[in-house]
Design a protein around this motif. Structure first.
Motif, PDB file in Angstrom:
ATOM      1  N   LEU A  32       0.831  -1.210   0.000  1.00 47.47           N
ATOM      2  CA  LEU A  32       0.000   0.000   0.000  1.00 47.47           C
ATOM      3  C   LEU A  32       0.863   1.256   0.000  1.00 47.47           C
ATOM      4  CD1 LEU A  32      -2.703  -1.194   2.537  1.00 47.47           C
ATOM      5  CD2 LEU A  32      -3.050  -0.766   0.117  1.00 47.47           C
ATOM      6  N   ILE A  33       1.973   1.211   0.756  1.00 47.56           N
ATOM      7  CA  ILE A  33       2.881   2.361   0.761  1.00 47.56           C
ATOM      8  C   ILE A  33       3.474   2.560  -0.637  1.00 47.56           C
ATOM      9  CG2 ILE A  33       4.979   3.346   1.762  1.00 47.56           C
ATOM     10  CD1 ILE A  33       4.408   1.847   4.298  1.00 47.56           C
ATOM     11  N   CYS A  34       3.796   1.441  -1.310  1.00 43.64           N
ATOM     12  CA  CYS A  34       4.305   1.512  -2.684  1.00 43.64           C
ATOM     13  C   CYS A  34       3.329   2.254  -3.578  1.00 43.64           C
ATOM     14  CB  CYS A  34       4.461   0.109  -3.265  1.00 43.64           C
ATOM     15  SG  CYS A  34       6.051  -0.563  -2.961  1.00 43.64           S
ATOM     16  N   ALA A  35       2.019   1.922  -3.403  1.00 46.05           N
ATOM     17  CA  ALA A  35       0.994   2.572  -4.229  1.00 46.05           C
ATOM     18  C   ALA A  35       1.048   4.083  -4.039  1.00 46.05           C
ATOM     19  CB  ALA A  35      -0.385   2.034  -3.874  1.00 46.05           C
ATOM     20  N   GLN A  36       1.248   4.532  -2.776  1.00 44.31           N
ATOM     21  CA  GLN A  36       1.331   5.967  -2.510  1.00 44.31           C
ATOM     22  C   GLN A  36       2.558   6.576  -3.158  1.00 44.31           C
ATOM     23  OE1 GLN A  36      -0.632   8.220  -0.994  1.00 44.31           O
ATOM     24  NE2 GLN A  36      -2.176   6.624  -0.867  1.00 44.31           N
ATOM     25  N   VAL A  37       3.700   5.882  -3.020  1.00 36.27           N
ATOM     26  CA  VAL A  37       4.950   6.401  -3.588  1.00 36.27           C
ATOM     27  C   VAL A  37       4.822   6.506  -5.104  1.00 36.27           C
ATOM     28  CG1 VAL A  37       7.412   5.957  -3.872  1.00 36.27           C
ATOM     29  CG2 VAL A  37       6.339   5.535  -1.686  1.00 36.27           C
ATOM     30  N   GLY A  43       3.242  12.048 -10.329  1.00 41.29           N
ATOM     31  CA  GLY A  43       2.869  13.453 -10.331  1.00 41.29           C
ATOM     32  C   GLY A  43       1.579  13.762  -9.605  1.00 41.29           C
ATOM     33  N   GLU A  44       0.940  12.733  -9.006  1.00 44.02           N
ATOM     34  CA  GLU A  44      -0.265  13.026  -8.224  1.00 44.02           C
ATOM     35  C   GLU A  44       0.153  13.336  -6.795  1.00 44.02           C
ATOM     36  OE1 GLU A  44      -2.696   9.514  -8.608  1.00 44.02           O
ATOM     37  OE2 GLU A  44      -1.771   9.237 -10.573  1.00 44.02           O
ATOM     38  N   ALA A  45      -0.779  13.834  -5.996  1.00 42.30           N
ATOM     39  CA  ALA A  45      -0.442  14.205  -4.623  1.00 42.30           C
ATOM     40  C   ALA A  45      -0.249  12.961  -3.776  1.00 42.30           C
ATOM     41  CB  ALA A  45      -1.547  15.067  -4.039  1.00 42.30           C
ATOM     42  N   ILE A  46       0.791  13.011  -2.955  1.00 46.90           N
ATOM     43  CA  ILE A  46       1.047  11.878  -2.056  1.00 46.90           C
ATOM     44  C   ILE A  46       0.254  12.103  -0.776  1.00 46.90           C
ATOM     45  CG2 ILE A  46       3.062  12.900  -0.929  1.00 46.90           C
ATOM     46  CD1 ILE A  46       4.365  10.189  -0.979  1.00 46.90           C
ATOM     47  N   GLU A  47      -0.334  11.028  -0.227  1.00 45.92           N
ATOM     48  CA  GLU A  47      -1.106  11.185   1.008  1.00 45.92           C
ATOM     49  C   GLU A  47      -0.251  10.740   2.175  1.00 45.92           C
ATOM     50  OE1 GLU A  47      -5.644  10.536  -0.485  1.00 45.92           O
ATOM     51  OE2 GLU A  47      -4.191   8.954  -0.796  1.00 45.92           O
ATOM     52  N   TYR A  48       0.479  11.709   2.717  1.00 45.89           N
ATOM     53  CA  TYR A  48       1.457  11.409   3.753  1.00 45.89           C
ATOM     54  C   TYR A  48       0.800  10.807   5.000  1.00 45.89           C
ATOM     55  CZ  TYR A  48       5.875  11.964   6.245  1.00 45.89           C
ATOM     56  OH  TYR A  48       7.038  11.740   6.927  1.00 45.89           O
ATOM     57  N   ASP A  49      -0.429  11.300   5.322  1.00 46.13           N
ATOM     58  CA  ASP A  49      -1.083  10.772   6.542  1.00 46.13           C
ATOM     59  C   ASP A  49      -1.345   9.284   6.426  1.00 46.13           C
ATOM     60  OD1 ASP A  49      -3.140  13.563   6.010  1.00 46.13           O
ATOM     61  OD2 ASP A  49      -1.340  13.471   7.273  1.00 46.13           O
ATOM     62  N   LYS A  50      -1.732   8.854   5.218  1.00 44.71           N
ATOM     63  CA  LYS A  50      -2.006   7.425   5.051  1.00 44.71           C
ATOM     64  C   LYS A  50      -0.734   6.621   5.287  1.00 44.71           C
ATOM     65  CE  LYS A  50      -6.027   7.273   2.061  1.00 44.71           C
ATOM     66  NZ  LYS A  50      -6.512   7.172   0.699  1.00 44.71           N
ATOM     67  N   THR A  68      11.957   5.442   4.231  1.00 43.48           N
ATOM     68  CA  THR A  68      11.194   4.397   3.516  1.00 43.48           C
ATOM     69  C   THR A  68      10.673   4.946   2.201  1.00 43.48           C
ATOM     70  OG1 THR A  68      10.500   3.509   5.636  1.00 43.48           O
ATOM     71  CG2 THR A  68       9.262   2.787   3.720  1.00 43.48           C
ATOM     72  N   ILE A  69      10.066   6.158   2.275  1.00 46.92           N
ATOM     73  CA  ILE A  69       9.526   6.749   1.047  1.00 46.92           C
ATOM     74  C   ILE A  69      10.648   6.985   0.043  1.00 46.92           C
ATOM     75  CG2 ILE A  69       8.306   8.742   0.097  1.00 46.92           C
ATOM     76  CD1 ILE A  69       6.948   9.087   2.780  1.00 46.92           C
ATOM     77  N   LEU A  76      11.787   2.133  -7.342  1.00 45.94           N
ATOM     78  CA  LEU A  76      10.789   2.090  -8.413  1.00 45.94           C
ATOM     79  C   LEU A  76      11.216   2.928  -9.612  1.00 45.94           C
ATOM     80  CD1 LEU A  76       7.720   2.358  -6.047  1.00 45.94           C
ATOM     81  CD2 LEU A  76       8.281   0.390  -7.460  1.00 45.94           C
ATOM     82  N   SER A  77      11.712   4.154  -9.364  1.00 44.10           N
ATOM     83  CA  SER A  77      12.067   4.998 -10.517  1.00 44.10           C
ATOM     84  C   SER A  77      13.324   4.486 -11.198  1.00 44.10           C
ATOM     85  CB  SER A  77      12.207   6.460 -10.114  1.00 44.10           C
ATOM     86  OG  SER A  77      13.170   6.589  -9.125  1.00 44.10           O
ATOM     87  N   SER A  78      14.289   3.979 -10.426  1.00 45.78           N
ATOM     88  CA  SER A  78      15.509   3.470 -11.038  1.00 45.78           C
ATOM     89  C   SER A  78      15.229   2.218 -11.859  1.00 45.78           C
ATOM     90  CB  SER A  78      16.517   3.170  -9.929  1.00 45.78           C
ATOM     91  OG  SER A  78      17.761   2.896 -10.469  1.00 45.78           O
TER      92      SER A  78
END
Lengths: 199, 152
Positions: A32-37, A43-50, A68-69, A76-78
């Motif tokens: 789930l954290i991966c999905a946020q990252v 380019g979408e907003a990251i939901e830091y609270d989640k 972690t982030i 992922l980007s590399s």
């Protein structure tokens, strides 16, 4: 040891160090954290609270959450940058010490978004200026101060150019006579044919 | 609350700030005891001297790091974007192969971000890399090593 996702170079020390932090989070929460990252990378907003909520079980300090982030963003980007497939990424992460379920969860998220990530990276690549749009108008000059009967068509072109550095649109107006315009068009068509041979 | 005029308090604060920044600035040449001697001259009570000393000791590291940041700075490296292009044809000449590396150097200077666009061919880029590696290599030479050792 060389890793494909690091561009066939050694894995950076800080990434190696954070792998153990990743292992502290449960594999489900890591996905789930991966999905946020990934949202942030696309380019979408990251939901830091989640993310904070997801990491609270692992009792990570705020520095660890940011690490972690950062490390997930790098992996992922590399991997997208060097066009690594998700299987190879999974095995390389396991070689670094990431547990199997964590690696497969991460790679599944990666696989889903790999092509969008690469499209986004392609769009962000260095580019000095970009043509936004072209407007045109054809006029017919009847007469001028120099010559009483001109009777010639003329093309007004406006190129709207976006300067990548300051994100501003500049309008470049150009007036072209009919003959010059024919030359311009012929040359551009030649360039287009050349471009098409490469596609 | 203290029943003193605003001016007096402002002067008091400024005085304290000056005392602390000057002491922190000259820390190397003012060992532990000298601070006490210096403020003794001001003629405060012993208790006040002790609390001033404590204030100085507690905060001097932080004050020194802040003072370090105040020095004027040259533009420093922030990031480098690059791309590799191959020129295949131009209006005047077809069937070319001309490689070029285009770079955008992002620099930071006192919270301003500037960017410089540069372009070079691979040969010059290799030369540039070689020069930079030589510069890094200097750190490992004896001369540099001796100086670094003495600084520590």
């Amino acid at each position: 040891q060389r890793f494909r996702f690091c561009g066939d170079l050694d894995c950076p020390d800080w990434v190696l160090a954070e792998i153990s932090t990743l292992a502290k989070i449960s594999s489900v929460k890591l996905k789930l954290i991966c999905a946020q990252v990934l949202r942030d990378l696309l380019g979408e907003a990251i939901e830091y609270d989640k993310i904070l909520k997801l990491t609270s079980d692992a009792k990570l300090e705020s520095g660890d959450v940011k690490a972690t982030i950062a490390v997930l963003g790098f992996i992922l980007s590399s991997a997208a940058k060097h066009n690594v497939d998700s299987e190879s990424l999974s095995s390389e992460l396991q070689q670094l010490g990431l547990p199997k379920e964590h690696a497969s969860g991460l790679c599944r998220s990666y696989e889903e978004k790999q092509s969008s990530l690469q499209d986004r990276l392609r769009a962000c690549s260095l580019r000095l200026s970009q043509l936004g749009s072209v407007c045109w108008r054809v006029d017919y000059t009847l007469s001028s101060s120099e010559l009483q009967e001109v009777n010639e068509p003329v093309v007004h072109l406006t190129f709207n150019v976006r300067d990548r550095e300051c994100e501003k649109m500049t309008a470049v107006p150009v007036t072209v006579s009919a003959n010059k315009f024919r030359v311009l068009l012929a040359e551009l068509k030649q360039a287009q044919t050349l471009m098409n041979t490469l596609l | 609350k203290l029943n003193i005029g605003v001016d007096t308090i402002q002067h008091g604060v400024e005085g304290l700030v000056y005392l602390l920044t000057e002491s922190s600035k000259l820390m190397a040449s003012i060992p532990f005891l000298d601070f006490q001697d210096s403020i003794h001259v001001l003629g405060f009570s012993d208790e006040l001297n002790k609390s001033l000393l404590q204030l100085y000791l507690d905060n001097r590291k932080e004050i020194r790091s802040i003072l370090g940041e105040l020095a004027p700075r040259l533009p420093s490296y922030h990031s480098l974007e690059w791309r590799l292009d191959v020129q295949l044809a131009t209006r005047s000449l077809r069937q070319q192969i001309k490689t070029a590396v285009t770079m955008k150097l992002h620099l930071n200077q006192n919270e301003d971000q500037t960017a410089q666009v540069l372009q070079t061919d691979p040969a010059t880029l290799l030369h540039l890399i070689q020069q930079l590696e030589q510069a890094l290599g200097e750190m490992k030479m004896n001369h540099c090593r001796r100086i670094v050792r003495n600084m520590k």
